[in-house]
Structure formats: structure tokens, C-alpha cells
Design an enzyme around this catalytic site. Sequence first.
Site, PDB file in Angstrom:
ATOM      1  N   CYS A 230     -10.353  -2.641   0.735  1.00 35.50           N
ATOM      2  CA  CYS A 230      -9.138  -3.332   1.181  1.00 35.50           C
ATOM      3  C   CYS A 230      -9.101  -3.567   2.680  1.00 35.50           C
ATOM      4  O   CYS A 230      -8.175  -4.220   3.180  1.00 35.50           O
ATOM      5  CB  CYS A 230      -7.911  -2.540   0.737  1.00 35.50           C
ATOM      6  SG  CYS A 230      -7.937  -2.143  -1.014  1.00 35.50           S
TER       7      CYS A 230
ATOM      8  N   HIS B  60      -0.529  -1.634   6.323  1.00 34.73           N
ATOM      9  CA  HIS B  60      -1.278  -1.749   5.074  1.00 34.73           C
ATOM     10  C   HIS B  60      -0.296  -1.674   3.912  1.00 34.73           C
ATOM     11  O   HIS B  60      -0.385  -2.477   2.985  1.00 34.73           O
ATOM     12  CB  HIS B  60      -2.317  -0.629   5.001  1.00 34.73           C
ATOM     13  CG  HIS B  60      -3.248  -0.739   3.846  1.00 34.73           C
ATOM     14  ND1 HIS B  60      -4.001  -1.871   3.612  1.00 34.73           N
ATOM     15  CD2 HIS B  60      -3.555   0.131   2.848  1.00 34.73           C
ATOM     16  CE1 HIS B  60      -4.735  -1.689   2.522  1.00 34.73           C
ATOM     17  NE2 HIS B  60      -4.484  -0.487   2.039  1.00 34.73           N
TER      18      HIS B  60
ATOM     19  N   GLU C   6       0.636   6.419   6.139  1.00 40.41           N
ATOM     20  CA  GLU C   6       0.656   5.413   7.196  1.00 40.41           C
ATOM     21  C   GLU C   6       1.865   5.594   8.098  1.00 40.41           C
ATOM     22  O   GLU C   6       1.767   5.444   9.322  1.00 40.41           O
ATOM     23  CB  GLU C   6       0.636   4.001   6.606  1.00 40.41           C
ATOM     24  CG  GLU C   6       0.470   2.941   7.677  1.00 40.41           C
ATOM     25  CD  GLU C   6       0.151   1.558   7.132  1.00 40.41           C
ATOM     26  OE1 GLU C   6      -0.174   0.669   7.940  1.00 40.41           O
ATOM     27  OE2 GLU C   6       0.227   1.364   5.897  1.00 40.41           O
TER      28      GLU C   6
ATOM     29  N   LYS D 111       3.184  -6.931   1.238  1.00 39.62           N
ATOM     30  CA  LYS D 111       2.599  -6.802  -0.096  1.00 39.62           C
ATOM     31  C   LYS D 111       3.654  -6.764  -1.212  1.00 39.62           C
ATOM     32  O   LYS D 111       3.305  -6.917  -2.375  1.00 39.62           O
ATOM     33  CB  LYS D 111       1.702  -5.563  -0.156  1.00 39.62           C
ATOM     34  CG  LYS D 111       0.413  -5.711   0.660  1.00 39.62           C
ATOM     35  CD  LYS D 111      -0.513  -4.529   0.491  1.00 39.62           C
ATOM     36  CE  LYS D 111      -1.838  -4.745   1.209  1.00 39.62           C
ATOM     37  NZ  LYS D 111      -1.736  -4.657   2.664  1.00 39.62           N
TER      38      LYS D 111
ATOM     39  N   HIS E 220      -1.215  -6.881  -3.603  1.00 40.41           N
ATOM     40  CA  HIS E 220      -2.319  -6.420  -2.756  1.00 40.41           C
ATOM     41  C   HIS E 220      -3.523  -7.309  -3.003  1.00 40.41           C
ATOM     42  O   HIS E 220      -4.151  -7.250  -4.059  1.00 40.41           O
ATOM     43  CB  HIS E 220      -2.640  -4.962  -3.083  1.00 40.41           C
ATOM     44  CG  HIS E 220      -3.590  -4.325  -2.117  1.00 40.41           C
ATOM     45  ND1 HIS E 220      -4.235  -5.030  -1.126  1.00 40.41           N
ATOM     46  CD2 HIS E 220      -4.017  -3.038  -1.990  1.00 40.41           C
ATOM     47  CE1 HIS E 220      -5.010  -4.214  -0.438  1.00 40.41           C
ATOM     48  NE2 HIS E 220      -4.895  -3.001  -0.939  1.00 40.41           N
TER      49      HIS E 220
ATOM     50  N   PHE F 128     -10.466   2.000   0.134  1.00 40.52           N
ATOM     51  CA  PHE F 128     -11.149   3.062  -0.594  1.00 40.52           C
ATOM     52  C   PHE F 128     -12.480   3.357   0.095  1.00 40.52           C
ATOM     53  O   PHE F 128     -13.143   2.468   0.618  1.00 40.52           O
ATOM     54  CB  PHE F 128     -11.421   2.639  -2.035  1.00 40.52           C
ATOM     55  CG  PHE F 128     -10.208   2.613  -2.929  1.00 40.52           C
ATOM     56  CD1 PHE F 128      -9.011   3.186  -2.539  1.00 40.52           C
ATOM     57  CD2 PHE F 128     -10.273   2.021  -4.180  1.00 40.52           C
ATOM     58  CE1 PHE F 128      -7.902   3.170  -3.363  1.00 40.52           C
ATOM     59  CE2 PHE F 128      -9.175   2.006  -5.019  1.00 40.52           C
ATOM     60  CZ  PHE F 128      -7.988   2.573  -4.614  1.00 40.52           C
TER      61      PHE F 128
END
Length: 410
Positions: free
Chosen positions: A160, A300, A311, A332, A337, A396
Site C-alpha cells: 500500500c 494512510h 498512525e 479512504k 483503499h 504490508f
Amino acid sequence: MVITGLGAVTPLGNDVASFWQNLVAGQCGVDRITAFDASAFDCQIAAEVKNFDPGPALPSPKELRRTDRFTQFAVTAGREALLDSGLDLDKTNRDEVGAFIGSGIGGLYTTAEQHQILLNKGPGRLSPFMIPMLILNMGSGLFSMYHKLRGPNLATCTACATSTHAIGEAWRTIKMGDATVMFAGGAESTIIPLGIGGFCAMRAMSTRNQDPKRASRPFDAGRDGFVMGEGSGVLVLEELEHARRRGARIYGELIGYGNTADAYHLTAPSPEGEGAARCMRMALRSAGLAPEAVSYVNTHGTSTPQGDICETQALKTVFGEHARKFAVNSTKGATGHMLGAAGAVELIVCLKAIQNNLVPPTINYETPDPQCDLDYVPNAARETKVDVVLNNSFGFGGHNASLIARRMVD
């Protein structure tokens, strides 16, 4: 380095203008999946790109049969960015123009389709274009072929964080003098049974199937996982004097880039967002800025229970009390996403925020989470002065990327 062109294919619109208009209006691109029958899946919703026509970006109709959907997104967004930039390639040294357009997963459509053909019809019926269609560098490769760009060319793959890393590495490439102009971003299309099923098996996705428009809810106490999106974002990065000589419109100056690893877990963020905090500090250091200079952070913010907390903690670690003084949002909730495309599309949001002094909302924010206690611009766009923006992407594998852009000043 400045940014002179923007291109996007998103669940909220297939160009930057319609995407921005719908985003600011608080629209949501999430709905029940139409690409296949998802009734057997735990997650039956996604943010699909709608009414997409790749034809104008392809050199001939036959290319439709030779390109995966993610590649079609990439070359379409790249074409819009090129047109938006006003760059005349016939008057530009194409040896100094490159492309870094990545993908987190690549041609999953092609992989699944060709595997089914192998099982049902045997190896003799596989397409000779199978491998070129599914490998994730083809967005970058074909865009360069279509426009005869002979400069640096590669495709990042950091889940991502993919397109944020692509933009950061393109920035470095221009800084090193290896290119004058770079097209940078990412593309993704994984809304197929294999993609949805794989993420469902991880228990990473929202199961709010009866209420798709309100399913992706970053930082809200009721969040239960992310909603998959698809699309592409591509930006034109250009050396400042080259842009000035041709009278280019400048959206902003790219001034900082951070790139760190959590080195902690396959999918979970490091505790208290330690890796993310180091990444943001690296970006600030490379930009030569104090934390207090930042006026807006596009997070994010995926709507996962732990990720949003980490975050938030990372932002408070880096910015201290200043973290409560600037606008923080996640887009998002509206786009889902978009995986490897997310960072580039979100940097476009940051630049449009600078251009318009307007921060889009974090939609579906209804119930505050005590562990997520910053100003997330809930549910309605906000007019505010935006001069310096920070954009975060985390993937990831523990990949972290942050970019800093600012309003261009003479």
C-alpha cells in the site's frame, strides 16, 4: 522539483476534476460489488471504478486484449497527467523523461482468468500475452512505450506504500540529475473473487455489507476494517528551471521524502507507530522543515482498528501539541483503499488542497475513538490555509513512505 501535471482514475471519477468535485462534496464510491457475485464472501462491498473507457489512452483497440485492467488504469491516468502538464514531448529530450509507475499486486485479473483457462482447457490455450499482462511493471513499461519515454523506468512494489515510494524515488532521480521529467504513481485493480477472498481470509476487511456507503470509516470508533478500492494516480514531476522555461503551471513543490521499515510484523504496524514516526521525521529532515511548518496531513487512515490508532500515535509523537493544530484527514472513507494506487491519488488530494485552500472531509466519522483524538475534518470539507502538506502511506511488510509538498513560492 515541482509537480506540473495530475492524472487520476478513481471510484469517484475517472479524471482529476470529477474526482476532486465528488470528494469535496462528501460523496462515497463504495457500493455492493458488481464485478462478480460476492454473496458467498464475508465482504461483499468495494469501491469500483465505473464507466471506465481506456480507449483514448491506448494506441489501438487490439491493446485492450493485451493489457490487464490495472495497466489500463495506469496509462489512462498517465495520459491525463501528460495533457494536464502541457508538456510537448516532441520538444523535449525523451532520454531525460522517465516513468516510475508501480503496483502493489499487478495483473490479478489476468492471473485468475488464465489459471481458469489452464484448469479447464489445458496449457495449450493459455494466452501468449499472459506473462506480459500480469507482471506489475507493465503500467510503467507500456506507458513509456506508448509515449517513447527513454529515461529511467521502473515499477515499485511495496504493497500500500507503492505509489508513494514511486513518487519519492522519482524525486530522488531528478535530484541526482538522471532525469528532467518523471511520471510517477501507481495503479491497482484487484476486485475479483481471488483478491476479495484473500483479504477476507486475513480478516482485514469491513463486513458492513448492508450499509456500504458508511462501511469505510477511518478513525471512527465503529470501524471494522478497510474497503477495497481500485484505480490509478500519476503525477508529473519536473525540474524547476525546466518547468519555468516552458511556462508550466505549478501545483506545488515536492520537498521531502521519508522511507523506513518497521522490521516488526508481516501485516501489523509496529507498536505506537514507531516506524511511521521515523518515516515522517525523515521526510521533515529532508525537507529542512520544523514540524510546526506542516498545515495538513493526509493520513494512510485505512479504517482498520489498530492501524488508525498507531498512525494517530505516530503523529502525536512527531508533532507533539502541533498535531492538534492542523487538519488531519483520510480520504479512504470515500475511495476505499486503492492499495498500490492510494498514495499517488492522495498526493493529488494534497496538491488540490493547496490549490484551493480546502481540505476534503473524513466521511463516516460519527463516534469518536478516545485513542484517535485529532482533528480529522469530520464529514464536511473545510476552508483553511494550506501551505505545507504531509502524505503518509504504510504497506504490508512494514514499508513506510511519507512525502512533503508545499505551495510554490518565488
